[in-house]
Scaffold this active site. Structure first.
Site, PDB file in Angstrom:
ATOM      1  N   ASP A  60       0.834  -1.265   0.075  1.00  0.00           N
ATOM      2  CA  ASP A  60       0.191  -0.381  -0.547  1.00  0.00           C
ATOM      3  C   ASP A  60       1.411   1.146   0.074  1.00  0.00           C
ATOM      4  O   ASP A  60       0.617   2.400   0.852  1.00  0.00           O
ATOM      5  CB  ASP A  60      -0.872   0.305   1.131  1.00  0.00           C
ATOM      6  CG  ASP A  60      -1.480  -0.882   1.444  1.00  0.00           C
ATOM      7  OD1 ASP A  60      -2.486  -1.391   0.349  1.00  0.00           O
ATOM      8  OD2 ASP A  60      -2.350  -1.598   2.525  1.00  0.00           O
ATOM      9  N   GLU A  61       1.781   1.383  -0.444  1.00  0.00           N
ATOM     10  CA  GLU A  61       3.169   2.397  -0.836  1.00  0.00           C
ATOM     11  C   GLU A  61       2.465   2.876  -1.570  1.00  0.00           C
ATOM     12  O   GLU A  61       3.154   4.796  -1.233  1.00  0.00           O
ATOM     13  CB  GLU A  61       4.074   1.777  -0.248  1.00  0.00           C
ATOM     14  CG  GLU A  61       5.217   1.240   0.765  1.00  0.00           C
ATOM     15  CD  GLU A  61       5.388  -0.090  -0.377  1.00  0.00           C
ATOM     16  OE1 GLU A  61       4.265  -0.873  -0.867  1.00  0.00           O
ATOM     17  OE2 GLU A  61       5.110  -1.283   0.548  1.00  0.00           O
ATOM     18  N   LYS A 102       2.241   2.397  -5.073  1.00  0.00           N
ATOM     19  CA  LYS A 102       2.651   1.580  -6.219  1.00  0.00           C
ATOM     20  C   LYS A 102       2.098   1.795  -7.372  1.00  0.00           C
ATOM     21  O   LYS A 102       2.685   1.811  -8.399  1.00  0.00           O
ATOM     22  CB  LYS A 102       2.858   0.001  -6.086  1.00  0.00           C
ATOM     23  CG  LYS A 102       4.091  -0.279  -4.984  1.00  0.00           C
ATOM     24  CD  LYS A 102       4.592  -1.502  -4.681  1.00  0.00           C
ATOM     25  CE  LYS A 102       3.331  -2.092  -3.969  1.00  0.00           C
ATOM     26  NZ  LYS A 102       2.741  -1.771  -2.942  1.00  0.00           N
ATOM     27  N   GLY A 103       0.768   2.110  -7.386  1.00  0.00           N
ATOM     28  CA  GLY A 103      -0.374   2.290  -8.478  1.00  0.00           C
ATOM     29  C   GLY A 103       0.233   3.693  -9.114  1.00  0.00           C
ATOM     30  O   GLY A 103       0.073   3.556 -10.835  1.00  0.00           O
ATOM     31  N   GLY A 136      -4.191  -4.265  -4.206  1.00  0.00           N
ATOM     32  CA  GLY A 136      -5.010  -2.780  -5.412  1.00  0.00           C
ATOM     33  C   GLY A 136      -4.042  -1.638  -5.063  1.00  0.00           C
ATOM     34  O   GLY A 136      -3.632  -1.415  -4.639  1.00  0.00           O
ATOM     35  N   HIS A 137      -4.623  -1.303  -6.785  1.00  0.00           N
ATOM     36  CA  HIS A 137      -3.675   0.204  -6.974  1.00  0.00           C
ATOM     37  C   HIS A 137      -4.965   0.808  -7.393  1.00  0.00           C
ATOM     38  O   HIS A 137      -5.757   0.285  -8.126  1.00  0.00           O
ATOM     39  CB  HIS A 137      -3.173  -0.505  -8.279  1.00  0.00           C
ATOM     40  CG  HIS A 137      -1.944  -1.002  -8.103  1.00  0.00           C
ATOM     41  ND1 HIS A 137      -1.482  -2.068  -9.542  1.00  0.00           N
ATOM     42  CD2 HIS A 137      -1.101  -1.496  -7.093  1.00  0.00           C
ATOM     43  CE1 HIS A 137      -0.234  -2.667  -8.530  1.00  0.00           C
ATOM     44  NE2 HIS A 137      -0.269  -2.181  -6.838  1.00  0.00           N
ATOM     45  N   GLN A 157       2.206  -5.784  -3.419  1.00  0.00           N
ATOM     46  CA  GLN A 157       2.740  -5.237  -1.978  1.00  0.00           C
ATOM     47  C   GLN A 157       4.347  -5.124  -1.512  1.00  0.00           C
ATOM     48  O   GLN A 157       4.415  -4.244  -1.939  1.00  0.00           O
ATOM     49  CB  GLN A 157       3.088  -7.322  -0.918  1.00  0.00           C
ATOM     50  CG  GLN A 157       1.572  -7.944  -1.001  1.00  0.00           C
ATOM     51  CD  GLN A 157       1.102  -9.109  -2.543  1.00  0.00           C
ATOM     52  OE1 GLN A 157       2.023  -9.035  -2.970  1.00  0.00           O
ATOM     53  NE2 GLN A 157      -0.053  -8.558  -3.009  1.00  0.00           N
ATOM     54  N   THR A 175     -10.318  -5.143   0.895  1.00  0.00           N
ATOM     55  CA  THR A 175     -10.531  -5.125   1.365  1.00  0.00           C
ATOM     56  C   THR A 175     -11.615  -3.846   2.826  1.00  0.00           C
ATOM     57  O   THR A 175     -12.880  -4.855   2.882  1.00  0.00           O
ATOM     58  CB  THR A 175      -9.685  -6.111   2.815  1.00  0.00           C
ATOM     59  OG1 THR A 175      -8.911  -5.559   3.100  1.00  0.00           O
ATOM     60  CG2 THR A 175      -9.315  -7.718   2.486  1.00  0.00           C
ATOM     61  N   LEU A 229       3.379  12.352   1.043  1.00  0.00           N
ATOM     62  CA  LEU A 229       4.149  13.603   2.086  1.00  0.00           C
ATOM     63  C   LEU A 229       2.531  14.347   2.022  1.00  0.00           C
ATOM     64  O   LEU A 229       3.233  14.766   3.440  1.00  0.00           O
ATOM     65  CB  LEU A 229       5.238  14.310   0.912  1.00  0.00           C
ATOM     66  CG  LEU A 229       5.983  14.900   1.152  1.00  0.00           C
ATOM     67  CD1 LEU A 229       7.165  14.503   2.963  1.00  0.00           C
ATOM     68  CD2 LEU A 229       6.330  15.896   0.786  1.00  0.00           C
TER      69      LEU A 229
HETATM   70  P1  IMP Z   1      -2.303 -12.687   1.571  1.00  0.00           P
HETATM   71  O1  IMP Z   1      -1.200 -11.822   0.256  1.00  0.00           O
HETATM   72  O2  IMP Z   1      -4.157 -12.486   1.083  1.00  0.00           O
HETATM   73  O3  IMP Z   1      -2.369 -14.681   1.708  1.00  0.00           O
HETATM   74  O4  IMP Z   1      -2.970 -12.011   2.850  1.00  0.00           O
HETATM   75  C1  IMP Z   1      -1.135 -12.103   3.268  1.00  0.00           C
HETATM   76  C2  IMP Z   1      -0.641 -10.577   4.203  1.00  0.00           C
HETATM   77  O5  IMP Z   1      -0.727 -10.043   3.456  1.00  0.00           O
HETATM   78  C3  IMP Z   1      -2.025 -10.385   5.026  1.00  0.00           C
HETATM   79  O6  IMP Z   1      -1.228  -9.318   5.950  1.00  0.00           O
HETATM   80  C4  IMP Z   1      -2.256  -9.219   3.515  1.00  0.00           C
HETATM   81  O7  IMP Z   1      -3.040  -8.173   4.308  1.00  0.00           O
HETATM   82  C5  IMP Z   1      -0.871  -8.580   3.778  1.00  0.00           C
HETATM   83  N1  IMP Z   1      -1.517  -8.327   1.938  1.00  0.00           N
HETATM   84  C6  IMP Z   1      -1.582  -8.774   0.842  1.00  0.00           C
HETATM   85  N2  IMP Z   1      -1.221  -8.617  -0.469  1.00  0.00           N
HETATM   86  C7  IMP Z   1      -1.401  -7.295   0.399  1.00  0.00           C
HETATM   87  C8  IMP Z   1      -1.527  -5.418  -0.746  1.00  0.00           C
HETATM   88  O8  IMP Z   1      -1.598  -5.559  -1.298  1.00  0.00           O
HETATM   89  N3  IMP Z   1      -1.397  -4.287   0.384  1.00  0.00           N
HETATM   90  C9  IMP Z   1      -1.591  -4.769   2.138  1.00  0.00           C
HETATM   91  N4  IMP Z   1      -1.410  -5.967   2.269  1.00  0.00           N
HETATM   92  C10 IMP Z   1      -1.357  -7.201   2.278  1.00  0.00           C
END
Ligand code: IMP
Length: 427
Positions: free
Chosen positions: A13-14, A16-17, A40-41, A222, A299, A330
């Site tokens: 969630d930095e 990147k999108g 999610g972007h 991620q 989510t 920023l």
């Molecule tokens: P999974 O990738 O659904 O198996 O989730 C594993 C962990 O990675 C959980 O803590 C999720 O909240 C986290 N996670 C997976 N994808 C993202 C993302 O795109 N952004 C932030 N956290 C993520």
């Protein structure tokens, strides 16, 4: 022929999108190398907010080729939904290619992800999209690949091999009714029809692009601390989200990757479980959440928020071999009178400069902060480095020095034109 990788340096969630979208203006190809629709972007183009989970955000540029690489796990239902969503907004997907080697997220993976998470004593807080179970099957050699999916006979054969065992697991352990082969073949073949002509040997496409001198952007999902090897295991995702995943996840030689840009928020956030040394469970954390709209794209979960952690980002610089930083959000810090940066951890009276491997140690780490004056003015309109308030420049220079990586891009808002590029990634 530059190949640049873009990776998250924190827990995802930095932003990147948005950075991908900015770099995609000069990229001929944007390729995703791992993860799936757990990502999610959000990209804002001409006041339209696009939310994408699987298709690289480079798709919003008509001339850019987008690749879903072999290291990605593909949910065909989501892929079709996103293609239709883009078509509905007048965006073509004729430039999209999906690796025939990519593994498919099947319906039982999604169910198992949720059931396994519920049954776990130690919750990971997965996104429930079936990512982990799909990668488990890949490594168990029980996976279904895109090349199987587009051939109904092969799909049926693969399901005949694997589904009986999955159904036993679902029924006997979890009391779930299980799945029928005919139903899966019918539903999943109908998805495959939608993108059959987009399936390709994407390693070959990338090699051709590289040989002809095209700009290639490899987009990670991620972040470094969710990487299966280098993240805060077990609170991680099931793939190599760090730069090490690029070569394997796309089928390109690691020597061809010429730069690695690390996307980093001007503060820290985390979704899901696991230790987070600079987490702020107070009004300051709430203010960051509200100003940064820190709620998950996938989510909708509220993200945990905290100050910038230079110990973490220093680690990310090392793990990924970062050549530049893209600092995002920023402007979220515009409201604060003073801003803290964690420069080291205190663990049982000792000062730790390096991120520890052991989560039990991490759990006990207390941040050692440097405190810097805030700028308390609007940065959202800054177009150049010189437009930023002096305190904001000092803050950015401080974090760059602390993590030993030069600043390359600064983002001060969600729009394309709210971006300060200090050094071009592509010429
Ligand atoms: P999974 O990738 O659904 O198996 O989730 C594993 C962990 O990675 C959980 O803590 C999720 O909240 C986290 N996670 C997976 N994808 C993202 C993302 O795109 N952004 C932030 N956290 C993520």
């Amino acid at each position: 022929m530059p190949i640049a990788a873009l990776v998250g340096t924190q827990w995802g969630d930095e932003g990147k999108g948005k950075i991908t979208d900015v770099l995609a203006a000069k990229a001929d190809v944007v390729a995703r190398y791992q993860g799936g629709n757990n990502a999610g972007h959000t990209v804002v183009v001409e006041n339209v907010k696009y939310k994408l989970h699987l298709i690289p955000s480079g798709i919003l540029y008509p001339g850019t080729t987008c690749i879903i690489g072999n290291g990605v796990v593909v949910d065909p239902q989501v892929l079709v939904e996103e293609m239709r969503y883009l078509h509905g907004h007048g965006v073509s997907t004729d430039n999209l290619f999906i690796s025939e080697r990519a593994h498919v997220i099947m319906p039982y993976h999604k169910v198992l992800d949720r059931l396994e998470e519920q049954a776990r004593r130690l919750k990971i807080g997965t996104t429930g999209r079936g990512i982990g179970p799909a990668y488990v099957d890949k490594y168990m050699r029980s996976g279904i690949r895109v090349s199987d999916l587009v051939n109904p006979t092969r799909l049926r054969n693969r399901l005949e091999d694997f589904l009986p065992l999955k159904n036993r697991l679902l029924r006997e352990i979890y009391g779930h009714p299980g799945f029928e082969i005919d139903q899966i073949v019918e539903e999943y073949s109908s998805y495959a029809e939608v993108f059959r002509d987009r399936v390709a040997d994407t390693s070959l496409l990338l090699d051709e692009a590289r040989r002809s001198g095209k700009n290639i952007l490899c987009e990670g999902a991620q972040g470094t601390f969710l990487d299966i090897d280098h993240g805060t295991y077990p609170y991680v995702t099931s793939s190599n989200s760090s730069a090490g995943g690029v070569a394997a996840g796309l089928g390109i030689g690691p020597n061809h990757v010429s730069s690695v840009v690390g996307v980093v928020k001007a503060y820290s956030t985390r979704v899901g479980e696991g230790p987070f040394p600079t987490e702020l469970k107070d009004a300051v954390g709430d203010l960051i959440r509200e100003r940064g709209q820190e709620y998950g794209t996938t989510t909708g979960r509220p993200r945990r928020c905290g100050w910038f952690d230079a110990v973490m980002v220093r680690y990310a610089v090392r793990i990924n071999g970062l050549t530049g930083l893209a600092v995002t959000l920023l402007d979220v810090l515009d409201a604060f009178r003073s801003i803290k940066v964690c420069v080291a951890y205190e663990y049982r009276g000792q000062r730790l400069a390096n991120f520890p491997t052991d989560l039990e140690v991490l759990r006990e780490c207390r941040p050692i902060y440097a405190e810097l004056p805030g700028w308390q003015s609007d940065t959202a309109g800054a177009q150049r480095w010189e437009d930023l308030p002096a305190q904001a420049r000092d803050y950015l220079s401080f974090i760059s020095q602390e993590v030993e990586c030069p600043l390359q891009i600064i983002s001060v808002g969600p729009r394309r034109n709210q971006t300060i590029v200090m050094a071009e990634v592509f010429r």
